[in-house]
Design a protein around this motif. Structure first.
Motif, PDB file in Angstrom:
ATOM      1  N   TYR A 153       0.842  -1.196   0.000  1.00 52.27           N
ATOM      2  CA  TYR A 153       0.000   0.000   0.000  1.00 52.27           C
ATOM      3  C   TYR A 153       0.876   1.246   0.000  1.00 52.27           C
ATOM      4  CZ  TYR A 153       1.008  -0.304   5.040  1.00 52.27           C
ATOM      5  OH  TYR A 153       1.636  -0.410   6.260  1.00 52.27           O
ATOM      6  N   THR A 154       0.308   2.354  -0.402  1.00 46.60           N
ATOM      7  CA  THR A 154       1.017   3.625  -0.419  1.00 46.60           C
ATOM      8  C   THR A 154       1.057   4.186   0.993  1.00 46.60           C
ATOM      9  OG1 THR A 154       0.291   4.095  -2.677  1.00 46.60           O
ATOM     10  CG2 THR A 154       1.038   5.969  -1.355  1.00 46.60           C
ATOM     11  N   ILE A 180      -5.243   6.282  -4.745  1.00 45.40           N
ATOM     12  CA  ILE A 180      -3.821   6.432  -4.431  1.00 45.40           C
ATOM     13  C   ILE A 180      -3.266   5.124  -3.875  1.00 45.40           C
ATOM     14  CG2 ILE A 180      -2.130   7.860  -3.194  1.00 45.40           C
ATOM     15  CD1 ILE A 180      -3.842   9.442  -5.065  1.00 45.40           C
ATOM     16  N   ARG A 181      -4.175   4.226  -3.482  1.00 48.87           N
ATOM     17  CA  ARG A 181      -3.866   2.965  -2.808  1.00 48.87           C
ATOM     18  C   ARG A 181      -3.286   3.213  -1.414  1.00 48.87           C
ATOM     19  NH1 ARG A 181      -3.106   0.993  -8.305  1.00 48.87           N
ATOM     20  NH2 ARG A 181      -4.875  -0.406  -8.625  1.00 48.87           N
ATOM     21  N   CYS A 182      -3.778   4.266  -0.779  1.00 45.17           N
ATOM     22  CA  CYS A 182      -3.509   4.528   0.632  1.00 45.17           C
ATOM     23  C   CYS A 182      -4.776   4.172   1.397  1.00 45.17           C
ATOM     24  CB  CYS A 182      -3.127   5.984   0.866  1.00 45.17           C
ATOM     25  SG  CYS A 182      -2.984   6.419   2.615  1.00 45.17           S
ATOM     26  N   SER A 188      -5.282   9.655   2.243  1.00 42.66           N
ATOM     27  CA  SER A 188      -5.366   9.458   0.794  1.00 42.66           C
ATOM     28  C   SER A 188      -5.767  10.754   0.097  1.00 42.66           C
ATOM     29  CB  SER A 188      -6.377   8.354   0.471  1.00 42.66           C
ATOM     30  OG  SER A 188      -6.518   8.199  -0.925  1.00 42.66           O
ATOM     31  N   PRO A 333       1.104   4.963  -7.026  1.00 45.73           N
ATOM     32  CA  PRO A 333      -0.135   4.166  -7.004  1.00 45.73           C
ATOM     33  C   PRO A 333      -0.089   2.924  -7.895  1.00 45.73           C
ATOM     34  CG  PRO A 333      -0.655   6.506  -7.087  1.00 45.73           C
ATOM     35  CD  PRO A 333       0.828   6.387  -7.299  1.00 45.73           C
TER      36      PRO A 333
END
Length: 360
Positions: A153-154, A180-182, A188, A333
């Motif tokens: 994950y970010t 953002i893949r947070c 995010s 991402p």
């Protein structure tokens, strides 16, 4: 230089704007059912055109398996596959055929080979990572039945960071809920604003990806020159734009004392062992401890930006370059599924080397 792995091996081929890209997986055990739909889903996570934070290039990334499978199962023979390049605009790079772009591999490739493919970076393009995602998805299907789980994950974009107390083992659904893949919605949104600002200013921004692996038993990896964390580091640093790797507490260990850094152990039921901490990131002496494996990768900002930069051409003449094309304002991402793929490939190789696959 185009192959990774010793027992579970991936060799890749193709360029960003060539006819196709592809790979060959060698060493995959026979009898594994390959879920091609699951592979397509992994490719969707990596492909461009997902949001305003990624390159607008449109590639369907449909993978075609041409050998190594019979009725959906691996035969033990090499597994070959290709992905056609569809949305190719080679003309965008005509003016760059003799110019070295700052931050790219143009200059080094030219001096190594005496020739280079300027179209989208050719072989050095992140387009090649689609191949890794396919192979990583196959490795994942090999290892998932063992109870192993891997999620990246970010954790940072620019100066915006996921708070340390929020760094944990997230689910895929939590990660994918953010463009953002947070997995933290509030963070995010802040990260998205940082990317948008850089994009509006014809600039780019970097960040960090965290990866958390659970279920790896104690004993994987080799001592000295085949250390599991060294293999993971080599795999991660082979990803485009990756510039830093640390496992466990990494560089923070340098400011600790041994009494703080050591992962102390206590006895458990039936002779089991429990660790009181995991500063080592699940690997000690190059071999897995059975604890969760956690590492981080730092990615530099995308080198192609719209701002004028000083550079030279092949004749050594100084020029100002304002790059154009379809590029991610931030690579992070889309790097998340690539990080996972490289982790799965490394783990599959360690699994086969452990001998467990032959005893089960």
């Amino acid at each position: 230089m185009n192959t990774i792995g010793k027992l579970f091996r991936l060799t890749t081929f193709g360029e960003s704007h060539g006819k196709a890209i592809g790979g060959i997986i060698d060493g995959c055990p026979a009898g594994l059912f390959v879920d091609t739909e699951a592979i397509e889903q992994e490719l969707l996570r990596r492909r461009p055109g997902q949001s305003s934070y990624t390159s607008p290039r449109q590639e369907s990334d449909m993978v075609q398996f041409v050998s190594g499978l019979f009725r959906g199962r691996t035969t033990g023979a090499p597994i070959a596959f290709i992905i056609d390049n569809k949305d190719v605009r080679s003309a965008d790079y005509d003016n760059l055929s003799t110019i070295f772009r700052p931050g790219h591999a143009d200059y080094t490739y030219f001096h190594k080979y005496g020739i280079r493919d300027p179209r989208g970076g050719g072989r050095s393009s992140a387009r090649e990572t689609a191949i890794r995602v396919v192979a990583g998805a196959v490795a994942k299907q090999l290892l998932a039945p063992l109870g192993i789980r891997c999620t990246a994950y970010t954790s940072q974009i620019g100066s915006v960071r996921l708070p340390q107390e929020k760094a944990k083992n997230y689910s895929l659904e939590e990660v994918e809920s953010s463009p953002i893949r947070c997995p933290a919605p509030d963070v995010s949104r802040q990260m998205g604003a940082v990317i948008e600002t850089a994009k509006d200013e014809s600039d780019s921004v970097g960040g960090i990806v965290d990866c958390h692996i659970s279920g790896v038993p104690a004993g994987w990896g080799e001592p000295l020159y085949g250390k599991l964390h060294a293999a993971l580091g080599a795999a991660m640093l082979s990803i485009n734009a990756a510039k830093g790797f640390e496992i466990g507490d990494g560089f923070a260990l340098a400011s600790m004392r041994g009494s703080e850094a050591n992962d102390q152990m206590v006895g458990g039921e039936e002779g089991g062992v429990s660790f009181l901490s995991n500063h080592s990131g699940g690997i000690s002496g190059g071999i897995s401890t059975g604890q969760d494996i956690h590492f981080r990768i730092a990615f530099k900002p995308t080198p192609t930006i719209g701002r004028e930069q000083h550079t030279v051409n092949q004749q050594g003449e100084s020029i100002l370059l304002s790059a154009k094309g379809r590029h991610d304002p931030c690579v992070v991402p889309r790097a998340v599924p690539v990080v996972e793929a490289m982790a799965w490939l490394t783990l599959a190789d360690a699994y086969l080397a452990s001998g467990l696959s032959r005893s089960q």
